[in-house]
Write a protein that holds these residues in place. Structure first.
Motif, PDB file in Angstrom:
ATOM      1  N   ILE A 269      75.666  32.496 -23.994  1.00  0.00           N
ATOM      2  CA  ILE A 269      76.161  33.744 -24.016  1.00  0.00           C
ATOM      3  C   ILE A 269      77.550  34.272 -24.036  1.00  0.00           C
ATOM      4  CG2 ILE A 269      75.851  35.726 -22.452  1.00  0.00           C
ATOM      5  CD1 ILE A 269      73.235  35.073 -21.536  1.00  0.00           C
ATOM      6  N   ILE A 270      78.287  33.594 -23.412  1.00  0.00           N
ATOM      7  CA  ILE A 270      79.753  33.735 -23.025  1.00  0.00           C
ATOM      8  C   ILE A 270      80.278  33.360 -24.344  1.00  0.00           C
ATOM      9  CG2 ILE A 270      82.073  33.003 -22.260  1.00  0.00           C
ATOM     10  CD1 ILE A 270      80.539  33.054 -19.490  1.00  0.00           C
ATOM     11  N   GLY A 276      84.066  31.596 -25.496  1.00  0.00           N
ATOM     12  CA  GLY A 276      83.531  30.273 -24.841  1.00  0.00           C
ATOM     13  C   GLY A 276      84.493  29.139 -24.473  1.00  0.00           C
ATOM     14  N   ASP A 277      85.825  29.457 -25.135  1.00  0.00           N
ATOM     15  CA  ASP A 277      87.112  28.690 -24.653  1.00  0.00           C
ATOM     16  C   ASP A 277      87.448  29.052 -23.417  1.00  0.00           C
ATOM     17  OD1 ASP A 277      86.817  27.113 -26.814  1.00  0.00           O
ATOM     18  OD2 ASP A 277      88.190  28.207 -27.917  1.00  0.00           O
ATOM     19  N   ASN A 278      86.977  30.235 -22.922  1.00  0.00           N
ATOM     20  CA  ASN A 278      87.710  31.008 -21.552  1.00  0.00           C
ATOM     21  C   ASN A 278      86.610  30.532 -20.388  1.00  0.00           C
ATOM     22  OD1 ASN A 278      88.501  33.009 -23.941  1.00  0.00           O
ATOM     23  ND2 ASN A 278      90.234  32.393 -22.693  1.00  0.00           N
ATOM     24  N   PHE A 279      85.633  29.965 -20.585  1.00  0.00           N
ATOM     25  CA  PHE A 279      84.713  29.539 -19.471  1.00  0.00           C
ATOM     26  C   PHE A 279      84.936  28.130 -19.338  1.00  0.00           C
ATOM     27  CE2 PHE A 279      79.920  29.129 -18.242  1.00  0.00           C
ATOM     28  CZ  PHE A 279      80.282  29.053 -17.000  1.00  0.00           C
ATOM     29  N   ILE A 280      85.776  27.542 -18.197  1.00  0.00           N
ATOM     30  CA  ILE A 280      86.330  26.537 -18.178  1.00  0.00           C
ATOM     31  C   ILE A 280      85.997  25.651 -16.982  1.00  0.00           C
ATOM     32  CG2 ILE A 280      88.573  27.173 -19.320  1.00  0.00           C
ATOM     33  CD1 ILE A 280      89.996  27.999 -16.738  1.00  0.00           C
ATOM     34  N   HIS A 281      84.927  25.785 -16.671  1.00  0.00           N
ATOM     35  CA  HIS A 281      84.074  25.135 -15.516  1.00  0.00           C
ATOM     36  C   HIS A 281      82.569  25.101 -15.736  1.00  0.00           C
ATOM     37  CE1 HIS A 281      83.171  28.641 -13.538  1.00  0.00           C
ATOM     38  NE2 HIS A 281      84.370  29.018 -13.642  1.00  0.00           N
ATOM     39  N   SER A 282      81.766  24.416 -14.813  1.00  0.00           N
ATOM     40  CA  SER A 282      80.583  24.432 -14.916  1.00  0.00           C
ATOM     41  C   SER A 282      79.833  25.640 -14.342  1.00  0.00           C
ATOM     42  CB  SER A 282      79.951  23.083 -14.201  1.00  0.00           C
ATOM     43  OG  SER A 282      80.152  23.229 -12.817  1.00  0.00           O
ATOM     44  N   THR A 283      78.750  25.869 -14.709  1.00  0.00           N
ATOM     45  CA  THR A 283      78.010  27.102 -14.290  1.00  0.00           C
ATOM     46  C   THR A 283      77.575  27.172 -12.867  1.00  0.00           C
ATOM     47  OG1 THR A 283      77.236  27.297 -16.429  1.00  0.00           O
ATOM     48  CG2 THR A 283      75.984  28.504 -14.509  1.00  0.00           C
ATOM     49  N   LEU A 319      91.343  34.727 -18.704  1.00  0.00           N
ATOM     50  CA  LEU A 319      92.371  35.045 -19.762  1.00  0.00           C
ATOM     51  C   LEU A 319      93.574  34.905 -19.487  1.00  0.00           C
ATOM     52  CD1 LEU A 319      90.671  38.513 -20.934  1.00  0.00           C
ATOM     53  CD2 LEU A 319      90.167  36.452 -21.817  1.00  0.00           C
ATOM     54  N   GLU A 320      94.195  33.881 -19.744  1.00  0.00           N
ATOM     55  CA  GLU A 320      95.655  33.353 -19.113  1.00  0.00           C
ATOM     56  C   GLU A 320      96.677  34.451 -19.651  1.00  0.00           C
ATOM     57  OE1 GLU A 320      98.869  29.762 -19.672  1.00  0.00           O
ATOM     58  OE2 GLU A 320      96.872  29.671 -20.885  1.00  0.00           O
TER      59      GLU A 320
END
Length: 347
Positions: A269-270, A276-283, A319-320
């Motif tokens: 979904i993200i 997608g590259d900004n979801f940087i850990h497990s769910t 978002l860095e």
């Protein structure tokens, strides 16, 4: 799992002994404090070694003997030396010895003459919670959620409170409301540092958004929740994506599903929204006596979910140089996921 709590230690011990026997292991040496507590009701304040076999025993330091006598359901003896323990093992004809993966090298070296096997048998047993454990986790969640409402983050933001002040007050409120401790050091991150998943509270006036990741312990069992207080249209846009991933992942949780499948639901979904590259850990992850337990809700974990597992669901977008948004809740696995607590996702 309908088990009377006064029989719960025997239940777990018997399950573990069966698994050890299937692997031709004579005993397991347990040094992890929470594992000893899980099997005996005694939480060490110094050091202890539980030898789990047909007639289990715990070697306890002298300074902890009274504590152990008052709380342990397993027989205890005073620890004298490793040499005495090795002698005991030989007298008991223990040859094939299981050990925990986190056993220190120093202790490992003392028992190297035995046939040692690293075993996850206890962590596997701990994945499925008893009714009593679930009640304690729910109570920890209730305490934490009540405390965050009492803190009133938006009012703190209007009064230009500091991150560390809010984190400190939230920890105080949780203890005041019945917790024994925080589950982990509270994360109170605002503004730019909210894009750091594990930011440390600063001597800095609250900026926007405000991300709060926190939890408390009740009778040893942890809770874990994250809320992000949003203030701008861009933050609201990202928050809506995270919430959609959060909700759909919870919908995917049920007995028989795989942990990796749940992670994929949230991640897809993200990714579809371009982050997608900004979801940087497990769910997510399991929790109980420890804040992170097996299984992990990640792409690599193929564990099949079972009834009475307790999991977190915590997708995020970071978002860095701007901000981060994370929303986290705990759920109980059943025919479908049961949300633990009733704290609104958007506050």
């Amino acid at each position: 799992m309908q088990i009377k709590e006064n029989n719960i230690h025997d239940f777990h011990i018997n399950n573990i002994l069966k698994k050890l026997d299937q692997k031709d292991l004579d005993a397991i040496l347990v040094a992890n404090f929470n594992n000893i507590y899980y099997l005996s009701g005694y939480l060490s304040t110094s050091f202890a070694f539980l030898v789990l076999k047909e007639n289990p025993i715990i070697f306890v330091s002298e300074m902890d003997l009274e504590n152990a006598k008052n709380n342990s359901s397993i027989d205890i003896v005073k620890y004298e030396s490793f040499e005495k323990m090795v002698e005991y093992f030989k007298e008991e004809e223990i040859r094939n010895l299981a050990i925990e993966s986190d056993l220190t090298a120093n202790v490992y070296d003392k028992f190297k003459d035995f046939n040692l096997t690293i075993s996850d048998v206890i962590s596997t047993e701990r994945m499925i919670k008893s009714d009593g454990e679930i009640k304690k986790i729910m109570k920890a969640s209730d305490i934490a959620h009540k405390s965050l409402i009492e803190l009133d983050v938006r009012a703190k933001q209007e009064k230009a409170a500091l991150e560390w002040e809010c984190a400190y007050e939230l920890a105080y409120l949780m203890r005041k409301n019945g917790a024994s401790a925080e589950s982990f050091e509270t994360i109170f991150a605002s503004g730019l540092v909210s894009s750091l998943p594990h930011s440390t509270p600063r001597h800095h006036i609250l900026d926007t958004p405000v991300l709060v990741d926190y939890g408390c312990k009740f009778e040893g069992y942890c809770s874990d929740t994250t809320r992000t207080f949003i203030y701008t249209e861009k933050q609201e846009e990202i928050s809506s994506i995270v919430l959609e991933a959060h909700d759909k992942a919870i919908d995917a949780i049920k007995a028989g599903a795989k942990a990796c499948e749940v992670d994929k639901v949230a991640r897809d979904i993200i990714t579809e929204y371009g982050y997608g590259d900004n979801f940087i850990h497990s769910t997510g992850h399991s929790l109980g006596l420890d804040i992170h337990e097996n299984p992990s809700i990640s792409l690599k974990d193929k564990t099949v979910l079972e009834n009475n597992m307790v999991l977190t669901v915590e997708p995020g977008i970071y978002l860095e140089g701007e901000f981060g948004i994370r929303i986290e809740d705990m759920v109980l696995v059943d025919k479908k996921a049961k949300l633990i607590g009733n704290l609104p996702q958007i506050l």
